[in-house]
Write an enzyme that holds these catalytic residues in place. Structure first.
Site, mmCIF file in Angstrom:
data_model
loop_
_atom_site.group_PDB
_atom_site.id
_atom_site.type_symbol
_atom_site.label_atom_id
_atom_site.label_comp_id
_atom_site.label_asym_id
_atom_site.label_seq_id
_atom_site.Cartn_x
_atom_site.Cartn_y
_atom_site.Cartn_z
ATOM 1 N N HIS A 1 0.913 -1.149 0.000
ATOM 2 C CA HIS A 1 0.000 0.000 0.000
ATOM 3 C C HIS A 1 0.952 1.198 0.000
ATOM 4 C CE1 HIS A 1 -3.846 2.071 1.673
ATOM 5 N NE2 HIS A 1 -2.933 3.028 1.506
ATOM 6 N N HIS B 1 3.268 4.129 0.466
ATOM 7 C CA HIS B 1 3.526 4.896 1.689
ATOM 8 C C HIS B 1 4.815 5.678 1.537
ATOM 9 C CE1 HIS B 1 5.179 0.831 2.055
ATOM 10 N NE2 HIS B 1 6.198 1.386 2.693
HETATM 11 P P1 5GP Z 1 8.605 -0.402 3.411
HETATM 12 O O1 5GP Z 1 9.722 -1.334 3.786
HETATM 13 O O2 5GP Z 1 7.491 -1.126 2.689
HETATM 14 O O3 5GP Z 1 9.062 0.823 2.666
HETATM 15 O O4 5GP Z 1 8.024 0.170 4.764
HETATM 16 C C1 5GP Z 1 7.093 -0.505 5.541
HETATM 17 C C2 5GP Z 1 7.188 0.059 6.921
HETATM 18 O O5 5GP Z 1 6.024 -0.291 7.629
HETATM 19 C C3 5GP Z 1 8.382 -0.451 7.735
HETATM 20 O O6 5GP Z 1 9.201 0.645 8.112
HETATM 21 C C4 5GP Z 1 7.724 -1.136 8.938
HETATM 22 O O7 5GP Z 1 8.452 -0.938 10.140
HETATM 23 C C5 5GP Z 1 6.352 -0.514 8.975
HETATM 24 N N1 5GP Z 1 5.320 -1.378 9.522
HETATM 25 C C6 5GP Z 1 5.095 -2.688 9.207
HETATM 26 N N2 5GP Z 1 4.040 -3.151 9.883
HETATM 27 C C7 5GP Z 1 3.579 -2.127 10.650
HETATM 28 C C8 5GP Z 1 2.501 -2.004 11.585
HETATM 29 O O8 5GP Z 1 1.727 -2.937 11.844
HETATM 30 N N3 5GP Z 1 2.342 -0.787 12.187
HETATM 31 C C9 5GP Z 1 3.155 0.271 11.923
HETATM 32 N N4 5GP Z 1 2.930 1.407 12.578
HETATM 33 N N5 5GP Z 1 4.190 0.184 11.043
HETATM 34 C C10 5GP Z 1 4.395 -0.998 10.419
HETATM 35 ZN ZN ZN Z 2 -4.270 -0.836 1.362
#
Ligand code: 5GP
Ligand code: ZN
Length: 113
Positions: free
Chosen positions: A97, A99
């Site tokens: 999703h 972000h």
């Molecule tokens: P990506 O690696 O996809 O760029 O970032 C995903 C982020 O989501 C990571 O920094 C991870 O720590 C965070 N994250 C994963 N699961 C959760 C959750 O359940 N709650 C929150 N607040 N952050 C999450």
């Molecule tokens: Zn979503």
């Protein structure tokens, strides 16, 4: 849809809210990499930046605006900060999703690993 961030946005999964408006939701990252580590997500689900069509690109500008609001609220507007979107496997995207990470409160290294 079985999406972690959709569940956070609709309150099914708890989070520490930092900011919310009609279009976006922002909350503290569960595993912070810096003193300030906030995730800013559109309320509408997009798998990644690749799924945002031309007519909807204003959401990306809005997310950047919200990042500056949160930066000012947390004081990192003065020290400096980074806005990051990880896209796809080699980009380090682990949640499908779209972000944006807002990171600040310490000296950030460059280039990333
Ligand atoms: P990506 O690696 O996809 O760029 O970032 C995903 C982020 O989501 C990571 O920094 C991870 O720590 C965070 N994250 C994963 N699961 C959760 C959750 O359940 N709650 C929150 N607040 N952050 C999450
Ligand atoms: Zn979503």
């Amino acid at each position: 849809m079985d999406c972690l961030f959709c569940k956070i946005i609709n309150g099914e999964i708890p989070s520490n809210k930092v900011y919310e408006d009609d279009l976006v939701y922002a909350f503290k990252d569960i595993n912070p990499e810096a003193p300030v580590h906030v995730l800013i997500v559109p309320k509408k689900h997009y798998d990644s930046i690749l799924a945002v069509n031309d007519e909807e690109l204003n959401i990306i500008g809005h997310i950047n605006k919200v990042a500056t609001i949160i930066a000012k609220e947390t004081g990192i507007d003065k020290s400096g900060f980074r806005i990051i979107n990880n896209c796809g496997e080699e980009g380090g995207q682990t949640v499908n999703h779209i972000h944006y990470h807002l990171l600040g409160g310490r000296m950030l290294k460059w280039p990333p690993g």
